[in-house]
Design a protein around this motif. Structure first.
Motif, PDB file in Angstrom:
ATOM      1  N   CYS A   1       0.827  -1.219   0.000  1.00 44.44           N
ATOM      2  CA  CYS A   1       0.000   0.000   0.000  1.00 44.44           C
ATOM      3  C   CYS A   1       0.853   1.258   0.000  1.00 44.44           C
ATOM      4  N   PHE A   2       1.900   1.263   0.812  1.00 46.01           N
ATOM      5  CA  PHE A   2       2.766   2.443   0.870  1.00 46.01           C
ATOM      6  C   PHE A   2       3.579   2.601  -0.410  1.00 46.01           C
ATOM      7  N   LEU A   3       4.019   1.491  -0.992  1.00 41.79           N
ATOM      8  CA  LEU A   3       4.754   1.566  -2.259  1.00 41.79           C
ATOM      9  C   LEU A   3       3.871   2.166  -3.354  1.00 41.79           C
ATOM     10  N   HIS A   4       2.611   1.791  -3.349  1.00 39.76           N
ATOM     11  CA  HIS A   4       1.661   2.377  -4.303  1.00 39.76           C
ATOM     12  C   HIS A   4       1.625   3.903  -4.153  1.00 39.76           C
ATOM     13  N   GLU A   5       1.517   4.385  -2.924  1.00 45.23           N
ATOM     14  CA  GLU A   5       1.455   5.834  -2.692  1.00 45.23           C
ATOM     15  C   GLU A   5       2.790   6.508  -3.004  1.00 45.23           C
ATOM     16  N   LEU A   6       3.883   5.831  -2.729  1.00 41.32           N
ATOM     17  CA  LEU A   6       5.196   6.403  -3.030  1.00 41.32           C
ATOM     18  C   LEU A   6       5.387   6.571  -4.531  1.00 41.32           C
ATOM     19  N   ARG A   7       4.777   5.694  -5.304  1.00 39.96           N
ATOM     20  CA  ARG A   7       4.846   5.849  -6.769  1.00 39.96           C
ATOM     21  C   ARG A   7       4.084   7.092  -7.210  1.00 39.96           C
ATOM     22  N   HIS A   8       2.971   7.386  -6.551  1.00 41.06           N
ATOM     23  CA  HIS A   8       2.258   8.637  -6.847  1.00 41.06           C
ATOM     24  C   HIS A   8       3.170   9.831  -6.603  1.00 41.06           C
ATOM     25  N   VAL A   9       3.927   9.794  -5.515  1.00 41.55           N
ATOM     26  CA  VAL A   9       4.861  10.885  -5.215  1.00 41.55           C
ATOM     27  C   VAL A   9       5.882  11.030  -6.345  1.00 41.55           C
ATOM     28  N   GLN A  10       6.388   9.897  -6.828  1.00 39.42           N
ATOM     29  CA  GLN A  10       7.375   9.941  -7.917  1.00 39.42           C
ATOM     30  C   GLN A  10       6.768  10.562  -9.174  1.00 39.42           C
ATOM     31  N   PHE A  11       5.551  10.172  -9.511  1.00 37.47           N
ATOM     32  CA  PHE A  11       4.896  10.741 -10.687  1.00 37.47           C
ATOM     33  C   PHE A  11       4.763  12.257 -10.558  1.00 37.47           C
ATOM     34  N   ARG A  12       4.384  12.733  -9.372  1.00 40.52           N
ATOM     35  CA  ARG A  12       4.202  14.171  -9.176  1.00 40.52           C
ATOM     36  C   ARG A  12       5.526  14.910  -9.226  1.00 40.52           C
ATOM     37  N   ASN A  13       6.566  14.301  -8.669  1.00 41.72           N
ATOM     38  CA  ASN A  13       7.882  14.930  -8.723  1.00 41.72           C
ATOM     39  C   ASN A  13       8.407  15.022 -10.156  1.00 41.72           C
ATOM     40  N   LEU A  14       8.049  14.050 -10.965  1.00 45.24           N
ATOM     41  CA  LEU A  14       8.508  14.019 -12.354  1.00 45.24           C
ATOM     42  C   LEU A  14       7.638  14.867 -13.275  1.00 45.24           C
ATOM     43  N   GLY A  15       6.565  15.450 -12.717  1.00 46.41           N
ATOM     44  CA  GLY A  15       5.676  16.277 -13.518  1.00 46.41           C
ATOM     45  C   GLY A  15       4.908  15.493 -14.565  1.00 46.41           C
ATOM     46  N   SER A  16       4.579  14.279 -14.266  1.00 46.56           N
ATOM     47  CA  SER A  16       3.898  13.409 -15.221  1.00 46.56           C
ATOM     48  C   SER A  16       2.464  13.878 -15.467  1.00 46.56           C
ATOM     49  N   ASN A  17       2.040  13.784 -16.730  1.00 52.39           N
ATOM     50  CA  ASN A  17       0.668  14.124 -17.102  1.00 52.39           C
ATOM     51  C   ASN A  17      -0.132  12.867 -17.464  1.00 52.39           C
ATOM     52  N   ILE A  18       0.247  11.766 -16.888  1.00 57.98           N
ATOM     53  CA  ILE A  18      -0.403  10.504 -17.186  1.00 57.98           C
ATOM     54  C   ILE A  18      -1.874  10.537 -16.783  1.00 57.98           C
ATOM     55  N   ASP A  19      -2.715   9.836 -17.532  1.00 57.91           N
ATOM     56  CA  ASP A  19      -4.133   9.726 -17.213  1.00 57.91           C
ATOM     57  C   ASP A  19      -4.305   9.166 -15.806  1.00 57.91           C
ATOM     58  N   PRO A  20      -5.220   9.723 -14.991  1.00 59.12           N
ATOM     59  CA  PRO A  20      -5.372   9.281 -13.597  1.00 59.12           C
ATOM     60  C   PRO A  20      -5.626   7.785 -13.439  1.00 59.12           C
ATOM     61  N   ILE A  21      -6.463   7.233 -14.309  1.00 59.46           N
ATOM     62  CA  ILE A  21      -6.740   5.792 -14.215  1.00 59.46           C
ATOM     63  C   ILE A  21      -5.495   4.991 -14.552  1.00 59.46           C
TER      64      ILE A  21
END
Length: 307
Positions: free
Chosen positions: A162-182
């Motif tokens: 569960c925490f790894l899942h959330e940590l990946r969200h942090v990585q996406f935001r730090n990288l400025g990703s515009n990936i589709d939310p789903i």
């Protein structure tokens, strides 16, 4: 200042995937996530926020803890039936299998634990809900009995997922990703899953532990984390939303990627959890022959998907 919550998360992840310890440290140094335990509030709180925050509360971790014990009771109760009906080739109907008083009592205990999870979700504070007398309190550490010890190990790995899942969200935001939310949700699931499974063969070689058993154990923990979605997500949102894919599709991603044989323990463990949800939600299901454990697990997923 020492962050106790952050240290606890790191320990859980390292213990769950010792072979990825160096990568975990590198990721933490690069992305600087800020993990914090917040005050209890209504709902289920485990999420990535702005500025690299990963937030959770004690009440949420207690919900996950109770689910682990509900899962263990379900596994002990339904596993013998899954094995028996596969061996005999007789058509299996979950709603008619429990008849002995001891089994009925276990089923009632599972229902009571689901009730407690729901009450915790609606409560403002963990102290507002009476703790189930049959379940050890998480504040007391790892239980010493066999069942409690197994639950504890699976819960640690499920929490790490569960925490790894959330940590990946942090990585996406730090990288400025515009990936589709789903798509981002799928990618975060994949990241957490791969972190626990991708290099497990290295750990098996280093430790001498049986690779199949290791993969089953970690897979069971991921299954437990996946079932959490069915338990805490309102049924009206099971089919997904503008930001989240359907719950069953996320579980399907796991079963497609797990890579264990058709009768390994991963399958009946997940099936037992699915049966407990089917009972809980009074989902209609037909009788079916258990040709192998993987096929029957997929049958159960299909019944939930058509709910």
């Amino acid at each position: 200042m020492n962050n106790v919550a952050e240290d606890a998360v790191k320990i859980a992840i390292r213990a769950s995937a010792p072979e990825r310890a160096v990568e975990l440290s590198q990721m933490w140094e690069e992305h600087q996530p800020n993990v914090h335990q917040t005050y209890d509030k209504k709902g289920f709180s485990l999420e990535a926020g702005s500025f690299g925050l990963v937030l959770f509360d004690h009440k949420t971790m207690c919900q996950i803890w109770l689910l682990g014990f509900a899962a263990q009771h379900s596994f002990n109760l339904y596993l013998p039936y899954l094995i028996l009906y596969q061996a005999t080739g007789i058509s299996f109907f979950p709603y008619s299998m429990v008849s002995e008083q001891e089994e009925i009592d276990i089923q009632k205990e599972v229902s009571a634990l689901y009730d407690a999870i729901d009450m915790l979700k609606e409560a403002e504070n963990v102290d507002d809900v009476a703790w189930p007398s049959s379940i050890p309190n998480p504040d007391n550490g790892k239980p010493s009995d066999v069942n409690g010890s197994m639950v504890f190990d699976l819960l640690c790995m499920a929490s790490a997922y569960c925490f790894l899942h959330e940590l990946r969200h942090v990585q996406f935001r730090n990288l400025g990703s515009n990936i589709d939310p789903i798509e981002e949700e799928y990618e975060c699931d994949k990241y957490a899953r791969n972190f626990l499974l991708e290099k497990i063969d290295e750990y098996a070689m280093q430790s001498g532990y049986d690779l199949s058993l290791l993969k089953n154990k970690r897979g069971m923990a991921i299954a437990l984390a996946s079932i959490l979605l069915l338990v805490v997500t309102p049924e009206s949102h099971w089919q997904g939303s503008a930001s989240h894919p359907s719950v069953v599709s996320r579980i399907q991603e796991l079963v497609d990627a797990i890579g264990v044989s058709d009768n390994d323990y991963f399958w009946p463990y997940l099936s037992c959890l699915l049966i407990s949800v089917i009972f809980r939600k009074k989902i209609s299901i037909n009788s079916s022959i258990v040709k192998n454990q993987r096929e029957y697990c997929l049958f159960l997923l299909g019944a939930i998907e058509t709910k």
